[in-house]
Enzyme design. Structure first.
Site, PDB file in Angstrom:
ATOM      1  N   GLY A 137       0.842  -1.192   0.000  1.00 28.98           N
ATOM      2  CA  GLY A 137       0.000   0.000   0.000  1.00 28.98           C
ATOM      3  C   GLY A 137       0.873   1.236   0.000  1.00 28.98           C
ATOM      4  O   GLY A 137       2.050   1.165   0.367  1.00 28.98           O
TER       5      GLY A 137
ATOM      6  N   GLN B   9       3.044   9.982   1.792  1.00 32.34           N
ATOM      7  CA  GLN B   9       4.374   9.350   1.902  1.00 32.34           C
ATOM      8  C   GLN B   9       5.337   9.800   0.807  1.00 32.34           C
ATOM      9  O   GLN B   9       6.542   9.638   0.946  1.00 32.34           O
ATOM     10  CB  GLN B   9       4.245   7.817   1.854  1.00 32.34           C
ATOM     11  CG  GLN B   9       3.579   7.223   3.091  1.00 32.34           C
ATOM     12  CD  GLN B   9       3.444   5.717   2.966  1.00 32.34           C
ATOM     13  OE1 GLN B   9       2.510   5.229   2.341  1.00 32.34           O
ATOM     14  NE2 GLN B   9       4.377   4.971   3.539  1.00 32.34           N
TER      15      GLN B   9
ATOM     16  N   CYS C 113       5.823  -0.513   7.666  1.00 28.85           N
ATOM     17  CA  CYS C 113       5.531   0.693   6.887  1.00 28.85           C
ATOM     18  C   CYS C 113       6.749   1.075   6.061  1.00 28.85           C
ATOM     19  O   CYS C 113       7.873   1.050   6.561  1.00 28.85           O
ATOM     20  CB  CYS C 113       5.168   1.842   7.828  1.00 28.85           C
ATOM     21  SG  CYS C 113       4.765   3.375   6.980  1.00 28.85           S
ATOM     22  N   LEU C 114       6.522   1.430   4.799  1.00 23.90           N
ATOM     23  CA  LEU C 114       7.623   1.858   3.932  1.00 23.90           C
ATOM     24  C   LEU C 114       8.282   3.129   4.475  1.00 23.90           C
ATOM     25  O   LEU C 114       9.439   3.403   4.149  1.00 23.90           O
ATOM     26  CB  LEU C 114       7.111   2.101   2.507  1.00 23.90           C
ATOM     27  CG  LEU C 114       6.614   0.854   1.767  1.00 23.90           C
ATOM     28  CD1 LEU C 114       5.924   1.252   0.455  1.00 23.90           C
ATOM     29  CD2 LEU C 114       7.767  -0.111   1.483  1.00 23.90           C
TER      30      LEU C 114
ATOM     31  N   HIS D 259      -4.357   1.647   8.013  1.00 22.06           N
ATOM     32  CA  HIS D 259      -2.969   2.127   8.047  1.00 22.06           C
ATOM     33  C   HIS D 259      -2.781   3.287   7.050  1.00 22.06           C
ATOM     34  O   HIS D 259      -2.201   4.325   7.392  1.00 22.06           O
ATOM     35  CB  HIS D 259      -2.045   0.946   7.716  1.00 22.06           C
ATOM     36  CG  HIS D 259      -0.600   1.274   7.560  1.00 22.06           C
ATOM     37  ND1 HIS D 259       0.377   0.816   8.437  1.00 22.06           N
ATOM     38  CD2 HIS D 259       0.068   1.993   6.625  1.00 22.06           C
ATOM     39  CE1 HIS D 259       1.565   1.259   8.032  1.00 22.06           C
ATOM     40  NE2 HIS D 259       1.414   1.964   6.933  1.00 22.06           N
ATOM     41  N   GLU D 260      -3.297   3.122   5.830  1.00 19.70           N
ATOM     42  CA  GLU D 260      -3.139   4.169   4.801  1.00 19.70           C
ATOM     43  C   GLU D 260      -3.967   5.403   5.145  1.00 19.70           C
ATOM     44  O   GLU D 260      -3.527   6.534   4.908  1.00 19.70           O
ATOM     45  CB  GLU D 260      -3.556   3.645   3.419  1.00 19.70           C
ATOM     46  CG  GLU D 260      -2.825   2.405   2.919  1.00 19.70           C
ATOM     47  CD  GLU D 260      -1.324   2.492   2.980  1.00 19.70           C
ATOM     48  OE1 GLU D 260      -0.769   3.600   3.050  1.00 19.70           O
ATOM     49  OE2 GLU D 260      -0.681   1.421   2.974  1.00 19.70           O
TER      50      GLU D 260
ATOM     51  N   HIS E 171      -2.108   7.593   7.402  1.00 17.32           N
ATOM     52  CA  HIS E 171      -1.143   8.442   6.682  1.00 17.32           C
ATOM     53  C   HIS E 171      -1.804   9.733   6.174  1.00 17.32           C
ATOM     54  O   HIS E 171      -1.198  10.802   6.212  1.00 17.32           O
ATOM     55  CB  HIS E 171      -0.564   7.700   5.467  1.00 17.32           C
ATOM     56  CG  HIS E 171       0.554   6.747   5.780  1.00 17.32           C
ATOM     57  ND1 HIS E 171       1.732   7.136   6.388  1.00 17.32           N
ATOM     58  CD2 HIS E 171       0.699   5.421   5.537  1.00 17.32           C
ATOM     59  CE1 HIS E 171       2.538   6.084   6.503  1.00 17.32           C
ATOM     60  NE2 HIS E 171       1.935   5.021   5.996  1.00 17.32           N
TER      61      HIS E 171
END
Ligand code: GNR
Ligand code: NI
Length: 180
Positions: A46, A51, A93-94, A135-136, A139
């Site tokens: 995702g 981000q 997480c990236l 999660h997204e 962000h």
């Protein structure tokens, strides 16, 4: 197509609150395509526009899972219109590379959003898909999974990533010194 740099915690730009997309036009569709390319290159499942330092409510997702859920999904201006239950899930997480921790999330959610053509849709989600959407959406509100952890855990992760970033910048500094 373009691959963007993904911001890392504790970059303050990850705290930006994303604004709704006014019109799903060619520019937004280009952003969506670039976000898919960036997500695949980073091997994530995702990615939220915040981000890559674009504070708009755009999310791309592609779970590496068998069956119905294994397809690319785009959420523009997403809203969670129903949630039930709570459960822990181990998240990564990236923007927090190398760290995995349990986070409490809703077990089941219903989401309303626009797709990449600008058409509204609704979706029920649980398991990894439900976790990933939550999660997204964090962000898009300037929130990271580490904000769900204790202060101590978050501080430890922050110091380790700051140290890594400093070490990562050493070769560049060396090159500058040699050049001058
Ligand atoms: O690639 C990712 N994997 C993942 C695993 C468990 C819970 C959430 C995620 S999302 C993450 C990609 C990412 O950082 N998206 O913002
Ligand atoms: Ni993330």
């Amino acid at each position: 197509m373009a691959i963007y740099e993904i911001l890392h915690f504790p970059d303050p730009r990850l705290r930006q609150k994303a604004k709704p997309v006014q019109v799903v036009d060619a520019e937004i569709q280009q952003l969506v395509a670039d976000m898919f390319e960036t997500m695949y290159a980073a091997k994530g499942i995702g990615l939220a526009a915040v981000q890559i330092n674009v504070p708009l409510q755009v999310i791309v997702m592609h779970l590496n899972k068998e069956g119905e859920e294994n397809r690319p999904i785009c959420f523009i201006n997403p809203e969670i219109i129903h949630r039930e239950g709570t459960m822990p899930w181990e998240e990564g997480c990236l923007s927090v590379p190398g760290f995995y921790e349990n986070v409490q999330r809703a077990e089941r959610i219903r989401v309303r959003a626009l797709d990449r053509e600008g058409n509204p849709f609704e979706l029920n989600a649980d398991g990894l898909l439900g976790v990933c959407i939550q999660h997204e959406m964090d962000h898009l509100n300037g929130k990271l999974f580490v904000d769900h952890l204790s202060f101590l855990k978050r501080s430890r992760i922050q110091s380790k990533l700051q140290k890594q970033a400093r070490l990562g910048q050493l070769p560049k500094l060396d090159a500058q010194k040699q050049a001058s």
